[in-house]
Design a protein around this motif. Structure first.
Motif, PDB file in Angstrom:
ATOM      1  N   ALA A 129       0.818  -1.214   0.000  1.00  0.00           N
ATOM      2  CA  ALA A 129       0.000   0.000   0.000  1.00  0.00           C
ATOM      3  C   ALA A 129       0.850   1.260   0.000  1.00  0.00           C
ATOM      4  O   ALA A 129       0.553   2.225  -0.708  1.00  0.00           O
ATOM      5  N   ALA A 130       1.917   1.251   0.776  1.00  0.00           N
ATOM      6  CA  ALA A 130       2.787   2.427   0.849  1.00  0.00           C
ATOM      7  C   ALA A 130       3.446   2.706  -0.500  1.00  0.00           C
ATOM      8  O   ALA A 130       3.534   3.864  -0.935  1.00  0.00           O
ATOM      9  N   ASP A 131       3.910   1.635  -1.159  1.00  0.00           N
ATOM     10  CA  ASP A 131       4.531   1.805  -2.487  1.00  0.00           C
ATOM     11  C   ASP A 131       3.533   2.398  -3.482  1.00  0.00           C
ATOM     12  O   ASP A 131       3.879   3.267  -4.292  1.00  0.00           O
ATOM     13  N   LYS A 132       2.303   1.923  -3.403  1.00  0.00           N
ATOM     14  CA  LYS A 132       1.279   2.402  -4.331  1.00  0.00           C
ATOM     15  C   LYS A 132       0.975   3.890  -4.094  1.00  0.00           C
ATOM     16  O   LYS A 132       0.822   4.655  -5.038  1.00  0.00           O
ATOM     17  N   VAL A 133       0.888   4.275  -2.827  1.00  0.00           N
ATOM     18  CA  VAL A 133       0.619   5.675  -2.520  1.00  0.00           C
ATOM     19  C   VAL A 133       1.771   6.554  -3.018  1.00  0.00           C
ATOM     20  O   VAL A 133       1.546   7.603  -3.634  1.00  0.00           O
ATOM     21  N   ARG A 134       3.003   6.116  -2.782  1.00  0.00           N
ATOM     22  CA  ARG A 134       4.160   6.914  -3.228  1.00  0.00           C
ATOM     23  C   ARG A 134       4.165   7.065  -4.755  1.00  0.00           C
ATOM     24  O   ARG A 134       4.464   8.139  -5.278  1.00  0.00           O
TER      25      ARG A 134
END
Length: 213
Positions: A129-134
């Protein structure tokens, strides 16, 4: 039934833009000064966005000359014409007189708001999820904010919550909270199902950062 009335009857599609009785009376009064007044409808089009609100163009135009995909609705002698591309932005809006009678003219009270970041388009998001948000911030959101000298940055992800802060020209900007709420948060929630809440950690009032408290 006249040719114009027949055309209206065949294409009346239900009310998109609600017109109050007072606004209708005002438009009909204005229209009465035009030649062949009954052949004219009120065309209401969304022309763009100004801040967190849409901008509009209102004009009297021949009903017979409307486009095939225009949305039309007739009530109490007034046909309202809404271009197809404006329907979603105007659905549920109300055309009315200003609260301040001295102001004059007409106002559109619209519960819909434009995305302040524009069209996000399609983007392939991979990783957690964090990678996608970034990736979403870097590829779609920050390029839109760059024109204002600002940027958005992921502070962290906890469970299904993403913590985002805004900096540069966006920090301290009166519009930044609305931009994050109406634009960034919406984009993240729509593109990344794993995230169900976006927390704004920007120090809009120079307070404590809620992510670290």
């Amino acid at each position: 039934m006249t040719e114009t009335e027949l055309a209206v009857a065949d294409t009346d599609q239900g009310e998109v833009l609600i017109v109050t009785d007072a606004a209708r009376a005002t438009v009909l009064d204005i229209r009465s000064n035009e030649d062949d007044a009954e052949s004219l409808g009120l065309r209401v089009e969304v022309t763009g966005a100004g801040g967190v609100d849409y901008t509009y163009d209102l004009s009297l135009e021949p009903i017979a000359e409307k486009a095939e995909d225009d949305h039309t609705h007739t009530k109490d002698g007034l046909t309202v014409i809404v271009p197809a591309l404006s329907v979603s932005a105007l659905t549920g809006a109300t055309l009315d007189l200003p609260t301040n009678a001295a102001q004059g003219g007409l106002v559109i009270r619209n519960p819909n708001r434009p995305n302040p970041l524009g069209d996000m388009g399609q983007l392939e998001l991979t990783g957690d999820a964090a990678d996608k948000v970034r990736t979403l911030l870097a590829e779609r959101i920050n390029p839109a904010l760059a024109s204002h000298g600002g940027y958005a940055e992921l502070v962290g992800v906890e469970g299904d919550r993403a913590f985002v802060t805004m900096g540069g020209g966006c920090q301290g900007c009166a519009m930044s909270a609305a931009t994050l709420r109406d634009g960034i948060s919406k984009a993240i929630l729509e593109a990344i199902p794993e995230i169900t809440e976006v927390i704004d950690t920007t120090e809009h009032d120079q307070g404590d950062n809620p992510y670290y408290t």
